[in-house]
Design an enzyme around this catalytic site. Structure first.
Site, mmCIF file in Angstrom:
data_model
loop_
_atom_site.group_PDB
_atom_site.id
_atom_site.type_symbol
_atom_site.label_atom_id
_atom_site.label_comp_id
_atom_site.label_asym_id
_atom_site.label_seq_id
_atom_site.Cartn_x
_atom_site.Cartn_y
_atom_site.Cartn_z
ATOM 1 N N ASP A 109 0.863 -1.195 0.000
ATOM 2 C CA ASP A 109 0.000 0.000 0.000
ATOM 3 C C ASP A 109 0.899 1.245 0.000
ATOM 4 O OD1 ASP A 109 -2.318 1.439 0.047
ATOM 5 O OD2 ASP A 109 -2.894 0.882 2.083
ATOM 6 N N ARG A 169 -1.596 -0.684 -4.546
ATOM 7 C CA ARG A 169 -2.423 0.492 -4.837
ATOM 8 C C ARG A 169 -1.843 1.255 -6.024
ATOM 9 N NH1 ARG A 169 -3.843 4.860 -0.245
ATOM 10 N NH2 ARG A 169 -1.872 5.792 -0.875
ATOM 11 N N ASP A 185 -9.093 4.493 -2.358
ATOM 12 C CA ASP A 185 -9.962 4.869 -1.244
ATOM 13 C C ASP A 185 -11.257 5.517 -1.733
ATOM 14 O OD1 ASP A 185 -7.914 3.857 0.187
ATOM 15 O OD2 ASP A 185 -7.121 5.787 0.852
ATOM 16 N N HIS A 243 -13.535 -3.788 2.368
ATOM 17 C CA HIS A 243 -12.472 -3.109 3.103
ATOM 18 C C HIS A 243 -12.960 -1.720 3.481
ATOM 19 C CE1 HIS A 243 -8.574 -1.723 4.315
ATOM 20 N NE2 HIS A 243 -8.486 -0.849 3.342
#
Lengths: 506, 555
Positions: A109, A169, A185, A243
């Site tokens: 990440d 990511r 996100d 998540h």
């Protein structure tokens, strides 16, 4: 608050191997986050190794760059340096990464890289990487280089026997060789649910095919309806994950009441049933690059109506999905390209054109294209790894000529023996002239399996067969039973998938 | 999940079961074709439903199938009843005999999936699972016996707690009725004293009214004189400044006077001068009298050494301070006594009011504030040194003071009782559980320490969290309500309206209560942000052990 990668919090996870074992005992796997920012703390082996062996990104004066991320003051490994990549990869060895097992995988990440106090929340553009390249020149590649190295580490820890799983990511062209990606996100709202489809379609077309979005949205709290619809949509996308931000409410499938638990369970089971099909699509993806999740125009390039469509998509060429992405929806309108289409769950037949159908809480509008054969597994299991020996149900959806084709790819699901030793099965299914045939493409494959054909479901049969005759090498000629009309279900052919077989309808 | 039907069947045939267990295992592994045996995954109690000599009727009655299709690894019945021993039906269930431990049904998805679920391993027939039933059975029996012992001991304590609670409620209820009588009595006295006070204040007020009238007259006269004096002074000044007698003051006329050198640089600049002319070039007499004089006056006074402004920018002294003699030099202002008296009256009217109407407000006052209200204000000491009133008036004031003081005393007694009564009612209104069994927890607090925090639960009051490395106490919630399931709400407490989280909701805590022989918080977690979960054990949650199933009945 230690945030020291490759280490465990001795209070929260005092027995990590035992903890991982508790999960894997039921066939499940575990993933930990390992990010590229390294806590600047003396005594932390990674930081000290990086300083001593000169593995960090530096500023234009040659001083090690310091930024701020989860652990506080951090420095960033320079993955452009082969020395750094080799060092990093070596840290995944089971004897180096203490408390890890082969069932523990990795999520990279914050690897854009994220720098909380940096310009545009990343590294200053004049930082210097290996070979004198300024960050401005190689920024977009940084995450790829980290994932490449993480992948290498996972390969090496099993002596190149087992396939890694890496989630990243940051992404760049070529990332599909190393891992999966999610859309970052997002938020718990209907707009972001809708957006997950074009986002993953875009990535898929760009070659980065193992894509998904955080179910329910990362920020904020989804209500029961939103999370249900999100599950239903996401379970037909390649990468599936619920998540959320640490400060959101619990959102496990069972926290929204019995009704929603049952509805989410129903959606999840449909995903598991289709895993043999997804697996076959990813095999084709590895061979040809063809994306498992794809826009309609990928398979219907002559049909201009499909060009702007981004609220529905194909899974392979055989399934078309138009998930419900509107709050309070009681119906869904969709477009079906040329051919006959069968509702995958109630078998209603549709033709080319625009349609509107009513939907209830349990409806996921999914259509099988006439002319396709889809392999599924209908047995329910706690984990996909426990489905290994389960039998197949084939869905044979006939086209106007009464024909259909499909394929199935099987291997051990975890190793590289399919590459090195040819340990896999590739099977072609064909239905033509009232005969359904299965043919193993790679005859004499060393791959062995006890899997068998439990059921054949035929959609669009125009007559009711008076008798059904099956045959395979080990079973010889057998009389089979069938029932129903649409669908017509052939009961328990019992053929081993590793053998050729055929079924004749009279 | 375990069928009660089966449990009853097995009660009392404990010794024969282990034999059947071995038999069943053999069958599972080796003899699927033996038609006289119960099919795999079916308990003996239901064997009659699976008669190998007949076609099988799906248990939901929807279909009749040849018996050879039972357990043939293909799902034929919609209810899953034809595949009790395989994973073929999505809704099927498999019976594990588990001889030596508890028999259970497991979902059919766990049959032959490579993981041993039944302790006898009977659901995996592709490989041999170890049989752990004896071991698990022993542990379960020990655990069940422990639970019964715990329940017995706990229930005994619960009865004691309940007794304490009942006694407590009874004594508090009696105390309440006593206090209610006291309160009525005190109210009568208070009302009487209030009446007497009002009677005493009437002549006092009339007498003081006369003094006030005379004082007002004097003050009015003083003000008049003062105003006149000021005007005259201003006119004198205007004449002085208007050196060319043209009825206007100009910048140059100001500039000749060092008095106006505001920054003390020896020169009266244009800016300095125009400041006094309201930033104009000139000023008429009328404007000077209205405002110019106010600007200029402090500088004249300063020049004379009679005035020093508190702040350089303070240019607007109060007009009545113009004359030095009137600045506070006398020990008492002529009307100060009366002003005090008015203050007192106002206090009483606004803050005291009728105490019986606002008991809650009074409860919240601090002790100091309360004292201040309870005691009539003392007359200033200066007053005694310098009596201002005639003897008769003084006497009236004396009588009124006494009446006031007596009223306040009576009022305080009344309010004290009211407050006590309120507190008592607050306690008596709390639901301490059926049989009053949670009462002894009231007034106690229980700590739980983890690595970072100390959590404190004060039942029926609040729940708190305190960081071990500093940081203050954070309120996780105030006593809200019992929040267990409808049929047993006393299994859970809710504390809500706690301190708000940054950018988030108000904190809340749920207390999950289980039977234990002591009162203790055993765990605290925060499953969702700002929503806390306490595990609490207490004898008050123990059920009558007679209502629990005897451990051997379970097997």
């Amino acid at each position: 608050m230690a945030k020291k990668y490759f280490t465990w919090d001795s209070h929260k996870f005092p027995h990590s191997i035992e903890m991982i074992g508790n999960l894997t005992a039921k066939g499940r796997k575990m993933i930990t986050i390992i990010d590229p920012h390294i806590k600047r703390e003396s005594g932390y082996f990674l930081h000290e190794d990086a300083l001593r062996e000169d593995l960090y990104v530096k500023d234009k004066h040659g001083k090690v760059y310091e930024g701020w991320c989860w652990p506080g003051s951090s420095s960033y490994l320079d993955f452009f340096d082969p020395k750094t990549r080799n060092y990093w990869a070596s840290r995944f060895a089971l004897d180096k990464y203490e408390g890890s097992t082969l069932d523990l995988y990795t999520w990279n990440d914050m690897n854009e890289p994220s720098v909380f106090n940096g310009p545009e929340v990343t590294m200053p553009k004049d930082m210097v990487h290996f070979g004198g390249w300024e960050h401005r020149d190689v920024h977009n590649l940084y995450g790829l280089m980290q994932v490449m190295s993480t992948f290498q580490g996972h390969l090496l820890r099993s002596d190149k026997r087992l396939r890694p799983f890496i989630l990243s990511r940051a992404n760049f062209v070529g990332m599909q060789r190393y891992g999966a990606v999610w859309t970052g996100d997002n938020m718990a709202n209907w707009g972001h649910l809708k957006a997950s489809i074009p986002m993953c379609l875009g990535l898929s077309i760009a070659g980065i095919t193992h894509c998904g979005a955080d179910i329910g949205g990362f920020f904020h709290d989804p209500d029961a309806e939103l999370i249900l619809r999100w599950y239903q949509a996401a379970l037909f996308q390649p990468f599936v994950r619920n998540h959320a931000h640490i400060e959101t409410k619990r959102r496990e499938p069972w926290v929204f009441g019995d009704k929603y638990t049952a509805l989410i369970r129903s959606a999840v089971r449909r995903r598991y049933a289709l895993l043999p099909y997804w697996y076959t699509l990813f095999y084709q993806n590895e061979k040809t690059g063809a994306p498992p999740m794809r826009p309609l125009w990928y398979d219907f390039p002559e049909d201009t109506t499909t060009f702007p469509i981004q609220d529905q998509h194909l899974v392979g060429s055989a399934l078309l999905v138009h998930p419900v992405t509107d709050q309070g929806a009681s119906s869904v309108s969709f477009y079906l390209p040329e051919g006959i289409w069968y509702d995958f769950y109630n078998y209603k037949t549709y033709v080319n054109g625009h349609h509107t159908i009513p939907v209830d809480d349990d409806t996921i509008p999914v259509f099988q294209r006439g002319g396709s054969i889809i392999p599924t597994k209908q047995r329910i299991r706690r984990a996909s790894s426990l489905m290994r020996k389960d039998p197949y149900t084939l869905f044979v959806a006939l086209d106007q000529k009464g024909e259909a084709n499909g394929s199935l790819y099987i291997d051990d699901g975890e190793s590289y023996e399919y590459r090195k030793e040819g340990k896999f099965l590739e099977i072609i299914f064909q239905c033509k002239g009232n005969v359904i045939k299965a043919k193993v493409v790679n005859v004499n494959s060393p791959f062995q399996t006890v899997e068998w054909i439990e059921r054949v479901v035929i959609l669009g049969l125009t007559y009711k067969p008076s008798s059904i005759e099956g045959s395979s090498k080990s079973l010889g000629s057998v009389k089979l039973e069938g029932e129903g009309e649409h669908p017509f279900v052939i009961r328990k052919p019992g053929f081993l998938v590793s053998e050729d077989w055929e079924i004749k309808l009279h | 999940m375990a069928g009660s039907q089966f449990r009853q069947v097995n009660t009392g045939i404990w010794h024969s079961l282990s034999l059947i267990g071995i038999f069943a295992v053999l069958f599972n592994r080796f003899s699927i074709s033996a038609k006289d045996l119960t099919p795999r995954g079916v308990p003996l109690s239901r064997a009659a439903l699976y008669d190998a000599e007949k076609d099988f009727a799906c248990l939901d009655g929807t279909k009749l199938i040849p018996f050879s299709l039972v357990n043939d690894d293909y799902c034929d019945c919609a209810d899953g009843s034809d595949e009790p021993g395989t994973s073929a039906c999505p809704n099927g269930r498999f019976f594990c005999l588990n001889a030596g431990h508890k028999s259970i049904y497991i979902v059919s998805s766990r049959v032959n999936d490579g993981i041993c679920d039944c302790c006898d391993g009977s659901e995996e027939f592709d490989f041999a699972c170890p049989n752990t039933c004896d071991e698990m059975g022993r542990a379960a029996r020990e655990e069940a016996e422990r639970a019964v012992r715990l329940a017995k001991e706990g229930f005994q304590k619960r009865l004691e707690m309940s007794q304490v609670g009942k006694t407590y409620r009874q004594s508090k209820t009696e105390e309440r009725s006593r206090l209610e009588t006291d309160r009525q009595h005190a109210e009568v006295i208070k009302d009487e004293k209030q009446m007497l006070r009002d009677e005493a204040e009437t002549p006092e007020k009339a007498a003081l009214e006369e003094y006030r009238r005379l004082e007002d007259e004097r003050k009015q006269k003083d003000d008049q004189e003062e105003k006149q004096r000021s005007e005259e002074e201003a006119e004198d000044m205007f004449r002085l400044l208007d050196s060319n007698d043209d009825g206007k003051i100009t910048v140059s006329e100001i500039q000749v006077r060092q008095t106006f050198d505001r920054n003390k640089d020896g020169i009266v600049s244009d800016e300095e001068a125009s400041f006094f002319l309201n930033l104009e070039a000139e000023m008429s007499k009328e404007d000077f009298l209205k405002s110019g004089w106010l600007l200029a006056k402090p500088y004249f006074l300063m020049e004379k050494g009679m005035f020093s402004p508190p702040e350089p920018e303070h240019m607007m002294p109060e007009p009545e301070h113009t004359v030095p003699e009137t600045v506070h030099t006398e020990p008492t202002e002529p009307n100060s006594q009366e002003a005090e008296y008015h203050d007192f009256e106002d206090d009483e009217a606004e803050d005291l009011g009728d105490p019986s109407e606002k008991p809650l407000e009074h409860k919240e006052l601090s002790d100091d504030e309360q004292d201040e209200l309870d005691t009539p204000k003392e007359e200033p000491a200066a007053e005694e040194q310098k009596p201002k009133y005639d003897e008769q008036t003084m006497e009236l004031i004396g009588i009124a003071d006494k009446a006031r003081s007596e009223f306040h005393e009576a009022d305080k007694v009344f309010r004290d009782i009211s407050n006590k009564l309120q507190e008592l009612n607050d306690v008596l209104n709390v639901d301490f559980g059926d049989d009053e069994r949670f009462t002894p927890l009231h007034g106690q607090c229980f700590d739980f320490e983890d690595r970072e925090y100390v959590y404190t639960l004060c039942p029926f009051k609040d729940a708190n969290q305190r960081g071990k490395n500093g940081g203050g106490v954070v309120n996780l919630g105030k006593w809200g309500s019992w929040s267990g399931p409808e049929d047993n709400k006393y299994l859970q407490m809710l504390y809500d309206r706690g301190q708000s989280c940054w950018n988030g909701p108000a904190r809340s805590a749920r207390i999950f209560i289980k039977c234990g022989i002591e009162n203790r918080v055993t765990a605290v977690s925060e499953p969702s942000r700002c929503e806390y979960h306490f595990d609490f054990i207490s004898p008050s949650a123990c059920q009558n052990p007679d209502s629990l199933v005897h451990p051997h009945d379970e097997l």
